[in-house]
Scaffold this active site. Structure first.
Site, PDB file in Angstrom:
ATOM      1  N   GLY A  79       0.841  -1.192   0.000  1.00  0.00           N
ATOM      2  CA  GLY A  79       0.000   0.000   0.000  1.00  0.00           C
ATOM      3  C   GLY A  79       0.872   1.237   0.000  1.00  0.00           C
ATOM      4  O   GLY A  79       2.084   1.169   0.263  1.00  0.00           O
ATOM      5  N   GLN A 128       3.231   9.954   1.450  1.00  0.00           N
ATOM      6  CA  GLN A 128       4.537   9.303   1.340  1.00  0.00           C
ATOM      7  C   GLN A 128       5.307   9.743   0.102  1.00  0.00           C
ATOM      8  O   GLN A 128       6.524   9.578   0.051  1.00  0.00           O
ATOM      9  CB  GLN A 128       4.385   7.777   1.322  1.00  0.00           C
ATOM     10  CG  GLN A 128       3.917   7.216   2.659  1.00  0.00           C
ATOM     11  CD  GLN A 128       3.811   5.710   2.599  1.00  0.00           C
ATOM     12  OE1 GLN A 128       2.806   5.172   2.168  1.00  0.00           O
ATOM     13  NE2 GLN A 128       4.856   5.000   3.012  1.00  0.00           N
ATOM     14  N   CYS A 139       6.934  -0.649   6.324  1.00  0.00           N
ATOM     15  CA  CYS A 139       6.447   0.571   5.675  1.00  0.00           C
ATOM     16  C   CYS A 139       7.532   1.078   4.744  1.00  0.00           C
ATOM     17  O   CYS A 139       8.711   1.079   5.122  1.00  0.00           O
ATOM     18  CB  CYS A 139       6.113   1.625   6.724  1.00  0.00           C
ATOM     19  SG  CYS A 139       5.492   3.174   6.042  1.00  0.00           S
ATOM     20  N   LEU A 140       7.139   1.501   3.562  1.00  0.00           N
ATOM     21  CA  LEU A 140       8.130   2.005   2.605  1.00  0.00           C
ATOM     22  C   LEU A 140       8.814   3.265   3.126  1.00  0.00           C
ATOM     23  O   LEU A 140       9.888   3.616   2.658  1.00  0.00           O
ATOM     24  CB  LEU A 140       7.463   2.268   1.253  1.00  0.00           C
ATOM     25  CG  LEU A 140       6.867   1.024   0.575  1.00  0.00           C
ATOM     26  CD1 LEU A 140       6.118   1.407  -0.695  1.00  0.00           C
ATOM     27  CD2 LEU A 140       7.940  -0.008   0.276  1.00  0.00           C
ATOM     28  N   HIS A 163      -3.252   0.689   8.396  1.00  0.00           N
ATOM     29  CA  HIS A 163      -1.904   1.238   8.232  1.00  0.00           C
ATOM     30  C   HIS A 163      -1.922   2.433   7.272  1.00  0.00           C
ATOM     31  O   HIS A 163      -1.351   3.485   7.573  1.00  0.00           O
ATOM     32  CB  HIS A 163      -0.969   0.134   7.716  1.00  0.00           C
ATOM     33  CG  HIS A 163       0.428   0.582   7.436  1.00  0.00           C
ATOM     34  ND1 HIS A 163       1.518   0.134   8.143  1.00  0.00           N
ATOM     35  CD2 HIS A 163       0.924   1.464   6.506  1.00  0.00           C
ATOM     36  CE1 HIS A 163       2.614   0.723   7.677  1.00  0.00           C
ATOM     37  NE2 HIS A 163       2.287   1.519   6.665  1.00  0.00           N
ATOM     38  N   GLU A 164      -2.600   2.270   6.128  1.00  0.00           N
ATOM     39  CA  GLU A 164      -2.594   3.338   5.120  1.00  0.00           C
ATOM     40  C   GLU A 164      -3.380   4.560   5.590  1.00  0.00           C
ATOM     41  O   GLU A 164      -2.951   5.696   5.394  1.00  0.00           O
ATOM     42  CB  GLU A 164      -3.149   2.828   3.788  1.00  0.00           C
ATOM     43  CG  GLU A 164      -2.316   1.736   3.123  1.00  0.00           C
ATOM     44  CD  GLU A 164      -0.837   2.052   3.045  1.00  0.00           C
ATOM     45  OE1 GLU A 164      -0.482   3.233   2.854  1.00  0.00           O
ATOM     46  OE2 GLU A 164      -0.020   1.124   3.195  1.00  0.00           O
ATOM     47  N   HIS A 178      -1.562   6.873   7.821  1.00  0.00           N
ATOM     48  CA  HIS A 178      -0.663   7.831   7.159  1.00  0.00           C
ATOM     49  C   HIS A 178      -1.348   9.174   6.935  1.00  0.00           C
ATOM     50  O   HIS A 178      -0.700  10.222   6.950  1.00  0.00           O
ATOM     51  CB  HIS A 178      -0.207   7.289   5.798  1.00  0.00           C
ATOM     52  CG  HIS A 178       0.972   6.366   5.867  1.00  0.00           C
ATOM     53  ND1 HIS A 178       2.228   6.779   6.263  1.00  0.00           N
ATOM     54  CD2 HIS A 178       1.101   5.058   5.566  1.00  0.00           C
ATOM     55  CE1 HIS A 178       3.074   5.755   6.196  1.00  0.00           C
ATOM     56  NE2 HIS A 178       2.415   4.685   5.780  1.00  0.00           N
TER      57      HIS A 178
HETATM   58 NI    NI Z   1       3.362   2.841   5.414  1.00  0.00          NI
END
Ligand code: NI
Length: 177
Positions: free
Chosen positions: A47, A52, A100-101, A142-143, A146
């Site tokens: 995701g 991000q 997480c990226l 999670h998304e 953000h």
């Molecule tokens: Ni993330």
């Protein structure tokens, strides 16, 4: 195709509350979603949230086919979710490992609601209303976090369960995050 740099934890943009999207099916939104898609795919992410890549708007994408980063995870349909709202259905929490990226190379054990309902709209402004559980529910939480300026390490309850992938899972050959 445009792969954009992913901001890393410590960047103040990741801590901002994102703005709602008011105009749908615009060239700007299409471009944003294409860039998010390309960026997520290039990094094998499950995701990605618009903040991000430096865009503080309430836009997330997610989806898992067969993903080498999540070999045990069930499939989640590719979804564009804009202006999301989450409703919990009960108090059941479940711990699961997340990456997480924006926090490359690390994983942490994070409690999330096991079941939830999420609503929002897609890129055309069409409503989305789903009730989901388990990995799908985890990815959405999670998304959507953000968009509130929350990164998963802020949700870890036991920091002994937070670390580098190669140290936590030696020999498992997990990709990147
Ligand atoms: Ni993330």
């Amino acid at each position: 195709m445009a792969i954009r740099p992913v901001l890393k934890m410590g960047d103040p943009v990741l801590l901002k509350v994102a703005e709602p999207v008011r105009h749908f099916d615009t060239p700007e939104l299409r471009q944003l979603l294409q860039d998010m898609h390309d960026t997520m795919q290039s990094l094998n992410g499950a995701g990605l949230a618009a903040p991000q890549i430096g865009v503080s708007q309430q836009v997330v994408i997610f989806g898992v086919g067969s993903n080498p980063r999540y070999p045990q995870a069930e499939e989640v349909p590719y979804t564009v979710l804009i202006n999301p709202q989450l409703d919990t259905l009960d108090a059941d929490l479940e711990d699961g490992w997340e990456g997480c990226l924006s926090v490359p190379g690390m994983r942490g054990l994070v409690p999330r609601f096991k079941r939830l309902r999420y609503r929002g709209v897609d890129q055309y402004g069409q409503p989305i209303d789903r009730t989901v559980a388990d990995f799908h529910a985890r990815v959405v939480q999670h998304e959507v976090d953000h968009l509130q300026g929350i990164l998963y390490p802020m949700r870890i309850r036991d920091l002994t369960r937070f670390g580098f992938i190669d140290a936590l899972f030696p020999g498992q050959d997990l990709v990147d995050e």
